[in-house]
Design a protein around this motif. Structure first.
Motif, PDB file in Angstrom:
ATOM      1  N   ALA A   4       0.837  -1.204   0.000  1.00 42.87           N
ATOM      2  CA  ALA A   4       0.000   0.000   0.000  1.00 42.87           C
ATOM      3  C   ALA A   4       0.869   1.250   0.000  1.00 42.87           C
ATOM      4  O   ALA A   4       0.569   2.234  -0.688  1.00 42.87           O
ATOM      5  CB  ALA A   4      -0.929  -0.006   1.203  1.00 42.87           C
ATOM      6  N   GLU A   5       1.961   1.236   0.751  1.00 40.14           N
ATOM      7  CA  GLU A   5       2.847   2.399   0.806  1.00 40.14           C
ATOM      8  C   GLU A   5       3.625   2.561  -0.505  1.00 40.14           C
ATOM      9  O   GLU A   5       3.836   3.678  -0.981  1.00 40.14           O
ATOM     10  CB  GLU A   5       3.822   2.253   1.977  1.00 40.14           C
ATOM     11  N   ILE A   6       4.039   1.427  -1.087  1.00 39.35           N
ATOM     12  CA  ILE A   6       4.766   1.480  -2.352  1.00 39.35           C
ATOM     13  C   ILE A   6       3.896   2.065  -3.456  1.00 39.35           C
ATOM     14  O   ILE A   6       4.372   2.802  -4.319  1.00 39.35           O
ATOM     15  CB  ILE A   6       5.279   0.073  -2.737  1.00 39.35           C
ATOM     16  N   GLU A   7       2.597   1.781  -3.407  1.00 39.24           N
ATOM     17  CA  GLU A   7       1.686   2.317  -4.420  1.00 39.24           C
ATOM     18  C   GLU A   7       1.578   3.840  -4.366  1.00 39.24           C
ATOM     19  O   GLU A   7       1.165   4.474  -5.335  1.00 39.24           O
ATOM     20  CB  GLU A   7       0.295   1.687  -4.261  1.00 39.24           C
ATOM     21  N   LEU A   8       1.966   4.428  -3.238  1.00 37.70           N
ATOM     22  CA  LEU A   8       1.912   5.885  -3.094  1.00 37.70           C
ATOM     23  C   LEU A   8       3.127   6.570  -3.723  1.00 37.70           C
ATOM     24  O   LEU A   8       3.119   7.793  -3.899  1.00 37.70           O
ATOM     25  CB  LEU A   8       1.828   6.269  -1.607  1.00 37.70           C
ATOM     26  N   LEU A   9       4.150   5.803  -4.072  1.00 38.59           N
ATOM     27  CA  LEU A   9       5.361   6.374  -4.648  1.00 38.59           C
ATOM     28  C   LEU A   9       5.109   6.878  -6.070  1.00 38.59           C
ATOM     29  O   LEU A   9       4.193   6.404  -6.748  1.00 38.59           O
ATOM     30  CB  LEU A   9       6.479   5.324  -4.675  1.00 38.59           C
ATOM     31  N   PRO A  10       5.909   7.834  -6.541  1.00 42.29           N
ATOM     32  CA  PRO A  10       5.773   8.280  -7.936  1.00 42.29           C
ATOM     33  C   PRO A  10       5.952   7.106  -8.895  1.00 42.29           C
ATOM     34  O   PRO A  10       6.679   6.148  -8.593  1.00 42.29           O
ATOM     35  CB  PRO A  10       6.908   9.295  -8.091  1.00 42.29           C
ATOM     36  N   PRO A  11       5.313   7.149 -10.067  1.00 40.02           N
ATOM     37  CA  PRO A  11       5.418   6.042 -11.029  1.00 40.02           C
ATOM     38  C   PRO A  11       6.859   5.696 -11.361  1.00 40.02           C
ATOM     39  O   PRO A  11       7.689   6.583 -11.586  1.00 40.02           O
ATOM     40  CB  PRO A  11       4.694   6.591 -12.265  1.00 40.02           C
ATOM     41  N   GLY A  12       7.152   4.409 -11.390  1.00 43.36           N
ATOM     42  CA  GLY A  12       8.468   3.933 -11.795  1.00 43.36           C
ATOM     43  C   GLY A  12       9.512   3.896 -10.700  1.00 43.36           C
ATOM     44  O   GLY A  12      10.554   3.247 -10.853  1.00 43.36           O
ATOM     45  N   THR A  13       9.268   4.577  -9.578  1.00 43.31           N
ATOM     46  CA  THR A  13      10.291   4.658  -8.527  1.00 43.31           C
ATOM     47  C   THR A  13      10.604   3.294  -7.940  1.00 43.31           C
ATOM     48  O   THR A  13      11.775   2.899  -7.840  1.00 43.31           O
ATOM     49  CB  THR A  13       9.834   5.622  -7.410  1.00 43.31           C
ATOM     50  N   ALA A  14       9.567   2.562  -7.541  1.00 39.43           N
ATOM     51  CA  ALA A  14       9.796   1.249  -6.934  1.00 39.43           C
ATOM     52  C   ALA A  14      10.471   0.296  -7.916  1.00 39.43           C
ATOM     53  O   ALA A  14      11.395  -0.447  -7.551  1.00 39.43           O
ATOM     54  CB  ALA A  14       8.472   0.668  -6.444  1.00 39.43           C
ATOM     55  N   LEU A  15      10.031   0.315  -9.181  1.00 43.02           N
ATOM     56  CA  LEU A  15      10.654  -0.548 -10.190  1.00 43.02           C
ATOM     57  C   LEU A  15      12.127  -0.226 -10.365  1.00 43.02           C
ATOM     58  O   LEU A  15      12.958  -1.123 -10.524  1.00 43.02           O
ATOM     59  CB  LEU A  15       9.917  -0.382 -11.529  1.00 43.02           C
ATOM     60  N   ALA A  16      12.465   1.050 -10.349  1.00 41.76           N
ATOM     61  CA  ALA A  16      13.857   1.450 -10.523  1.00 41.76           C
ATOM     62  C   ALA A  16      14.744   0.948  -9.386  1.00 41.76           C
ATOM     63  O   ALA A  16      15.939   0.722  -9.580  1.00 41.76           O
ATOM     64  CB  ALA A  16      13.956   2.973 -10.621  1.00 41.76           C
ATOM     65  N   TRP A  17      14.142   0.775  -8.215  1.00 41.01           N
ATOM     66  CA  TRP A  17      14.891   0.271  -7.059  1.00 41.01           C
ATOM     67  C   TRP A  17      14.774  -1.245  -6.925  1.00 41.01           C
ATOM     68  O   TRP A  17      15.223  -1.815  -5.924  1.00 41.01           O
ATOM     69  CB  TRP A  17      14.404   0.945  -5.784  1.00 41.01           C
ATOM     70  N   GLY A  18      14.193  -1.908  -7.917  1.00 41.72           N
ATOM     71  CA  GLY A  18      14.143  -3.366  -7.924  1.00 41.72           C
ATOM     72  C   GLY A  18      12.940  -3.974  -7.244  1.00 41.72           C
ATOM     73  O   GLY A  18      12.905  -5.196  -7.016  1.00 41.72           O
ATOM     74  N   HIS A  19      11.935  -3.152  -6.906  1.00 42.63           N
ATOM     75  CA  HIS A  19      10.721  -3.687  -6.282  1.00 42.63           C
ATOM     76  C   HIS A  19       9.726  -4.037  -7.386  1.00 42.63           C
ATOM     77  O   HIS A  19       8.971  -3.191  -7.858  1.00 42.63           O
ATOM     78  CB  HIS A  19      10.111  -2.664  -5.318  1.00 42.63           C
ATOM     79  N   ALA A  20       9.731  -5.279  -7.799  1.00 42.12           N
ATOM     80  CA  ALA A  20       8.847  -5.716  -8.885  1.00 42.12           C
ATOM     81  C   ALA A  20       7.454  -6.000  -8.326  1.00 42.12           C
ATOM     82  O   ALA A  20       7.315  -6.537  -7.219  1.00 42.12           O
ATOM     83  CB  ALA A  20       9.405  -6.969  -9.544  1.00 42.12           C
ATOM     84  N   PRO A  21       6.411  -5.650  -9.063  1.00 42.20           N
ATOM     85  CA  PRO A  21       5.049  -5.960  -8.607  1.00 42.20           C
ATOM     86  C   PRO A  21       4.785  -7.457  -8.669  1.00 42.20           C
ATOM     87  O   PRO A  21       5.526  -8.206  -9.315  1.00 42.20           O
ATOM     88  CB  PRO A  21       4.164  -5.198  -9.600  1.00 42.20           C
ATOM     89  N   ALA A  22       3.742  -7.874  -8.017  1.00 46.19           N
ATOM     90  CA  ALA A  22       3.373  -9.291  -8.054  1.00 46.19           C
ATOM     91  C   ALA A  22       3.026  -9.696  -9.489  1.00 46.19           C
ATOM     92  O   ALA A  22       2.454  -8.896 -10.243  1.00 46.19           O
ATOM     93  CB  ALA A  22       2.181  -9.540  -7.139  1.00 46.19           C
ATOM     94  N   PRO A  23       3.387 -10.913  -9.905  1.00 46.86           N
ATOM     95  CA  PRO A  23       3.086 -11.372 -11.278  1.00 46.86           C
ATOM     96  C   PRO A  23       1.593 -11.286 -11.578  1.00 46.86           C
ATOM     97  O   PRO A  23       0.756 -11.561 -10.728  1.00 46.86           O
ATOM     98  CB  PRO A  23       3.570 -12.826 -11.264  1.00 46.86           C
ATOM     99  N   ARG A  24       1.288 -10.850 -12.796  1.00 45.72           N
ATOM    100  CA  ARG A  24      -0.113 -10.760 -13.208  1.00 45.72           C
ATOM    101  C   ARG A  24      -0.558 -12.074 -13.847  1.00 45.72           C
ATOM    102  O   ARG A  24       0.248 -12.856 -14.318  1.00 45.72           O
ATOM    103  CB  ARG A  24      -0.291  -9.597 -14.190  1.00 45.72           C
ATOM    104  N   ARG A  25      -1.848 -12.265 -13.859  1.00 50.25           N
ATOM    105  CA  ARG A  25      -2.380 -13.474 -14.473  1.00 50.25           C
ATOM    106  C   ARG A  25      -2.186 -13.424 -15.982  1.00 50.25           C
ATOM    107  O   ARG A  25      -2.121 -12.350 -16.577  1.00 50.25           O
ATOM    108  CB  ARG A  25      -3.867 -13.607 -14.153  1.00 50.25           C
TER     109      ARG A  25
END
Length: 239
Positions: A4-25
């Protein structure tokens, strides 16, 4: 941080730091995120910033635009990752005094923007938040650490020099795009017209070395950077 907190980050920030989202179906992805970013950079290198669209990148990869959204949630997210990869990691801090360090920093940043001219067209919507871009800032702060300036002044210097790099890179790209034969023709055409108008000083510039077929040269670049550094030096003396 939780999801929930990661979703509040600016777009792309978490991905750039290696936090990949859960795999989609759905089917297993055929590309990695790095491959998509590499394709986007190749697309921009070939056709410029305007070509950085989800459909054009999807076409380069041989997939549909809808399929691309299985990897990325938005174009803004893509642009953040593209900027992070294309600017790349900063050079090692330059040894020597602050002036040498800032000069090396500015030249390295300018070299990256000349390698990927479309980088200066990317919108800057917030302060740096990704690893490489924060690394550039760390490099600058380290270079200025012995100057005696406070943090607020040093950050102001960083904004000033970064702005100079971006404006200079834009000028280099646009002015130097003119073919030499066009510059020669323009100089020959303007000369007599300027004389008739009484613009003698401008006529002397147009007919002289300053109006070069080579466009803006390294000496012109160094002049502007040197004056900025002179200003910072005066600030240091006053502080």
């Amino acid at each position: 941080m939780d999801d929930a907190e990661i979703e509040l980050l600016p777009p792309g920030t978490a991905l750039a730091w290696g936090h990949a989202p859960a795999p989609r179906r759905g089917p297993k992805p055929g590309y990695s995120l790095d491959q998509i970013v590499d394709a986007a950079i190749a697309q921009a290198d070939a056709e410029g910033y305007a070509a950085l669209s989800m459909p054009s990148i999807a076409k380069r990869l041989g997939i549909t635009a809808n399929a691309l959204y299985r990897y990325l949630s938005s174009k803004e997210e893509l642009l953040v990752l593209v900027a992070e990869a294309a600017w790349g990691p900063p050079p090692k801090p330059s040894s020597g005094d602050w002036r040498a360090a800032v000069t090396a920093w500015a030249r390295a940043l300018l070299e990256r923007s000349r390698r990927h001219p479309w980088l200066i067209d990317l919108p800057v919507r917030r302060a740096p938040s990704t690893p490489n871009l924060l690394g550039w800032l760390e490099n600058f702060l380290e270079g200025m650490s012995g100057s005696g300036l406070g943090t607020q002044d040093v950050m102001g210097c960083a904004v000033l020099v970064d702005g100079w790099v971006r404006s200079t890179a834009s000028l280099l790209r646009d002015v130097n795009a003119s073919p030499p034969e066009q510059v020669r023709a323009l100089s020959g055409f303007l000369g007599p017209h300027l004389q008739r108008r009484g613009y003698t000083r401008v006529a002397a510039v147009v007919s002289g070395e300053a109006y070069s077929e080579e466009g803006i040269e390294d000496a012109d670049i160094e002049f502007g950077l040197g004056r900025i550094l002179d200003g910072i030096e005066m600030l240091i003396a006053r502080r």
